[in-house]
Design a protein around this motif. Structure first.
Motif, PDB file in Angstrom:
ATOM      1  N   SER A   1      -9.564 -27.179 -54.501  1.00  0.00           N
ATOM      2  CA  SER A   1      -9.179 -28.346 -54.917  1.00  0.00           C
ATOM      3  C   SER A   1      -9.925 -29.534 -55.924  1.00  0.00           C
ATOM      4  CB  SER A   1      -8.766 -29.448 -53.557  1.00  0.00           C
ATOM      5  OG  SER A   1      -8.389 -30.301 -53.776  1.00  0.00           O
ATOM      6  N   GLU A   2      -9.746 -29.148 -57.546  1.00  0.00           N
ATOM      7  CA  GLU A   2     -10.793 -29.682 -58.307  1.00  0.00           C
ATOM      8  C   GLU A   2     -11.557 -30.831 -57.489  1.00  0.00           C
ATOM      9  OE1 GLU A   2      -9.740 -31.308 -62.887  1.00  0.00           O
ATOM     10  OE2 GLU A   2      -8.865 -29.744 -61.893  1.00  0.00           O
ATOM     11  N   PRO A   3     -12.906 -31.142 -57.916  1.00  0.00           N
ATOM     12  CA  PRO A   3     -13.986 -30.357 -58.424  1.00  0.00           C
ATOM     13  C   PRO A   3     -14.541 -29.357 -57.246  1.00  0.00           C
ATOM     14  CG  PRO A   3     -15.139 -32.285 -58.317  1.00  0.00           C
ATOM     15  CD  PRO A   3     -13.879 -32.671 -57.715  1.00  0.00           C
ATOM     16  N   ASP A   4     -13.814 -29.211 -55.763  1.00  0.00           N
ATOM     17  CA  ASP A   4     -14.723 -29.033 -54.426  1.00  0.00           C
ATOM     18  C   ASP A   4     -14.032 -26.875 -54.585  1.00  0.00           C
ATOM     19  OD1 ASP A   4     -16.073 -30.998 -54.495  1.00  0.00           O
ATOM     20  OD2 ASP A   4     -14.272 -32.055 -53.286  1.00  0.00           O
ATOM     21  N   LEU A   5     -14.797 -26.155 -53.898  1.00  0.00           N
ATOM     22  CA  LEU A   5     -14.338 -25.333 -53.075  1.00  0.00           C
ATOM     23  C   LEU A   5     -14.389 -25.581 -51.558  1.00  0.00           C
ATOM     24  CD1 LEU A   5     -13.249 -21.568 -52.724  1.00  0.00           C
ATOM     25  CD2 LEU A   5     -16.234 -22.008 -52.614  1.00  0.00           C
ATOM     26  N   ILE A   6     -13.420 -25.881 -50.573  1.00  0.00           N
ATOM     27  CA  ILE A   6     -13.624 -26.537 -49.678  1.00  0.00           C
ATOM     28  C   ILE A   6     -13.470 -25.058 -48.601  1.00  0.00           C
ATOM     29  CG2 ILE A   6     -12.152 -27.866 -47.690  1.00  0.00           C
ATOM     30  CD1 ILE A   6     -11.822 -28.955 -50.743  1.00  0.00           C
ATOM     31  N   LYS A   7     -13.885 -24.539 -47.506  1.00  0.00           N
ATOM     32  CA  LYS A   7     -13.455 -23.678 -46.046  1.00  0.00           C
ATOM     33  C   LYS A   7     -12.637 -24.443 -45.166  1.00  0.00           C
ATOM     34  CE  LYS A   7     -15.082 -20.279 -43.546  1.00  0.00           C
ATOM     35  NZ  LYS A   7     -17.043 -19.863 -43.080  1.00  0.00           N
ATOM     36  N   ILE A   8     -11.948 -23.873 -44.411  1.00  0.00           N
ATOM     37  CA  ILE A   8     -11.028 -24.489 -43.600  1.00  0.00           C
ATOM     38  C   ILE A   8     -10.792 -23.290 -42.402  1.00  0.00           C
ATOM     39  CG2 ILE A   8      -9.155 -25.247 -43.070  1.00  0.00           C
ATOM     40  CD1 ILE A   8      -8.869 -26.159 -45.898  1.00  0.00           C
ATOM     41  N   ASN A   9     -11.017 -23.531 -41.556  1.00  0.00           N
ATOM     42  CA  ASN A   9     -10.800 -22.765 -40.331  1.00  0.00           C
ATOM     43  C   ASN A   9      -9.505 -23.184 -39.731  1.00  0.00           C
ATOM     44  OD1 ASN A   9     -10.741 -24.711 -38.501  1.00  0.00           O
ATOM     45  ND2 ASN A   9     -12.270 -24.898 -37.481  1.00  0.00           N
ATOM     46  N   SER A  10      -9.368 -21.694 -38.977  1.00  0.00           N
ATOM     47  CA  SER A  10      -7.799 -21.158 -38.785  1.00  0.00           C
ATOM     48  C   SER A  10      -6.691 -22.464 -38.284  1.00  0.00           C
ATOM     49  CB  SER A  10      -7.514 -20.135 -37.750  1.00  0.00           C
ATOM     50  OG  SER A  10      -7.944 -21.096 -36.910  1.00  0.00           O
ATOM     51  N   THR A  11      -7.262 -23.507 -37.555  1.00  0.00           N
ATOM     52  CA  THR A  11      -6.750 -24.442 -37.124  1.00  0.00           C
ATOM     53  C   THR A  11      -6.995 -26.239 -38.281  1.00  0.00           C
ATOM     54  OG1 THR A  11      -8.589 -25.652 -35.731  1.00  0.00           O
ATOM     55  CG2 THR A  11      -7.476 -24.376 -34.763  1.00  0.00           C
ATOM     56  N   GLY A  12      -6.712 -26.069 -39.147  1.00  0.00           N
ATOM     57  CA  GLY A  12      -6.921 -27.115 -40.520  1.00  0.00           C
ATOM     58  C   GLY A  12      -8.346 -28.297 -40.128  1.00  0.00           C
ATOM     59  N   GLU A  13      -9.389 -27.209 -39.867  1.00  0.00           N
ATOM     60  CA  GLU A  13     -10.149 -28.654 -39.995  1.00  0.00           C
ATOM     61  C   GLU A  13     -11.340 -28.242 -41.030  1.00  0.00           C
ATOM     62  OE1 GLU A  13     -14.390 -28.782 -37.370  1.00  0.00           O
ATOM     63  OE2 GLU A  13     -12.770 -27.570 -35.829  1.00  0.00           O
ATOM     64  N   MET A  14     -11.919 -28.831 -41.825  1.00  0.00           N
ATOM     65  CA  MET A  14     -12.723 -28.200 -42.456  1.00  0.00           C
ATOM     66  C   MET A  14     -14.103 -27.683 -42.430  1.00  0.00           C
ATOM     67  SD  MET A  14     -13.273 -30.924 -46.466  1.00  0.00           S
ATOM     68  CE  MET A  14     -12.110 -31.259 -46.296  1.00  0.00           C
ATOM     69  N   LEU A  15     -14.704 -27.641 -42.899  1.00  0.00           N
ATOM     70  CA  LEU A  15     -16.017 -26.094 -42.014  1.00  0.00           C
ATOM     71  C   LEU A  15     -17.511 -26.876 -42.900  1.00  0.00           C
ATOM     72  CD1 LEU A  15     -14.710 -23.177 -41.290  1.00  0.00           C
ATOM     73  CD2 LEU A  15     -15.165 -24.913 -39.855  1.00  0.00           C
ATOM     74  N   TRP A  16     -16.430 -26.625 -44.840  1.00  0.00           N
ATOM     75  CA  TRP A  16     -17.221 -27.291 -45.762  1.00  0.00           C
ATOM     76  C   TRP A  16     -16.481 -27.725 -46.813  1.00  0.00           C
ATOM     77  CZ3 TRP A  16     -17.302 -24.444 -49.340  1.00  0.00           C
ATOM     78  CH2 TRP A  16     -17.781 -22.936 -49.222  1.00  0.00           C
ATOM     79  N   SER A  17     -17.165 -28.325 -47.647  1.00  0.00           N
ATOM     80  CA  SER A  17     -17.047 -28.973 -49.073  1.00  0.00           C
ATOM     81  C   SER A  17     -18.174 -28.847 -50.144  1.00  0.00           C
ATOM     82  CB  SER A  17     -15.830 -30.134 -48.913  1.00  0.00           C
ATOM     83  OG  SER A  17     -15.454 -30.240 -50.443  1.00  0.00           O
ATOM     84  N   VAL A  18     -17.660 -27.949 -51.090  1.00  0.00           N
ATOM     85  CA  VAL A  18     -19.271 -27.937 -51.936  1.00  0.00           C
ATOM     86  C   VAL A  18     -18.388 -28.518 -52.963  1.00  0.00           C
ATOM     87  CG1 VAL A  18     -20.557 -26.179 -53.156  1.00  0.00           C
ATOM     88  CG2 VAL A  18     -20.002 -25.990 -51.073  1.00  0.00           C
ATOM     89  N   ASN A  19     -18.954 -28.760 -54.132  1.00  0.00           N
ATOM     90  CA  ASN A  19     -18.678 -29.274 -55.607  1.00  0.00           C
ATOM     91  C   ASN A  19     -19.772 -28.420 -56.291  1.00  0.00           C
ATOM     92  OD1 ASN A  19     -19.046 -30.666 -57.806  1.00  0.00           O
ATOM     93  ND2 ASN A  19     -18.207 -32.893 -57.313  1.00  0.00           N
ATOM     94  N   LEU A  20     -18.231 -27.969 -57.257  1.00  0.00           N
ATOM     95  CA  LEU A  20     -18.963 -26.528 -58.019  1.00  0.00           C
ATOM     96  C   LEU A  20     -19.041 -26.474 -59.695  1.00  0.00           C
ATOM     97  CD1 LEU A  20     -16.623 -23.942 -56.812  1.00  0.00           C
ATOM     98  CD2 LEU A  20     -19.568 -23.986 -56.151  1.00  0.00           C
ATOM     99  N   ASN A  21     -19.043 -28.345 -60.228  1.00  0.00           N
ATOM    100  CA  ASN A  21     -18.835 -28.386 -61.688  1.00  0.00           C
ATOM    101  C   ASN A  21     -18.656 -27.889 -62.034  1.00  0.00           C
ATOM    102  OD1 ASN A  21     -19.614 -31.511 -61.141  1.00  0.00           O
ATOM    103  ND2 ASN A  21     -21.911 -30.740 -60.158  1.00  0.00           N
TER     104      ASN A  21
END
Length: 196
Positions: free
Chosen positions: A66-86
């Motif tokens: 989701s611009e500009p971030d790569l996001i990891k989400i678990n199976s219940t919809g909880e965000m585990l991390w978000s990284v701005n990749l520019n």
């Protein structure tokens, strides 16, 4: 009986988890939806914009750009991390290797490898890459080569271990991303004739 699920602003493909959840991300705004047997389990607002098809690992964790971030989400919809990749705008250019690393193509003519913990493993710039591609890179059966759409060539074979171009093919852009069969054969659709 045909059933339908409303998916407003869906610009990517839905995916199915190994526990049979139907998952998809919409754009404007970027939201993740999960369904089981046509029943809504959850919807989560993730970010601003998404055109990428999420990838899923064997633990049912989702990776979404989701611009500009790569996001990891678990199976219940909880965000585990978000990284701005520019990396500017991405379309549907995510894929995952056998070790669970995420690969993506950025608007800066780069291919990037990100660990499943959100750490940038490496980045490789190549001006022949098609930036802002709408198609995901494809892997060889052994997972050592990734096949990429080119902007000035048709297809690029990239060795992810040595971070080098193995070979290139063609002289025109592809109409869609490459696919690879279990024998390692690549299939492509040219946008027009004129392959060398």
């Amino acid at each position: 009986i045909i059933k339908e699920i409303k998916a407003v602003n869906l610009e990517s493909c839905p995916i199915i988890s190994n526990d049979s959840l139907l998952l998809f991300a919409t754009s404007w705004p970027c939201s993740l939806f999960a369904y089981k047997n046509y029943d809504s389990l959850y919807s989560e607002l993730i970010g601003f914009d998404d055109h990428t098809t999420p990838v899923i690992d064997n633990q049912n964790n989702l990776y979404i750009f989701s611009e500009p971030d790569l996001i990891k989400i678990n199976s219940t919809g909880e965000m585990l991390w978000s990284v701005n990749l520019n990396v500017g705008t991405l379309s549907a250019s995510l894929n995952m290797d056998k070790a669970g690393n995420i690969y993506l193509i950025g608007d800066d003519y780069s291919i990037k490898s990100i660990s499943n913990d959100g750490v940038l493993n490496w980045s490789y710039n190549e001006n022949r890459l098609m930036k802002n591609t709408f198609h995901s890179p494809a892997f060889s059966p052994d997972g050592n080569t990734i096949y990429l759409q080119g902007e000035t060539v048709s297809l690029i074979a990239f060795d992810i271990n040595t971070k080098t171009i193995k070979w290139e093919f063609g002289n025109t852009a592809l109409k869609s991303g490459p696919i690879v069969d279990s024998d390692g054969n690549c299939y492509i659709i040219p946008s027009n004739q004129g392959f060398d």
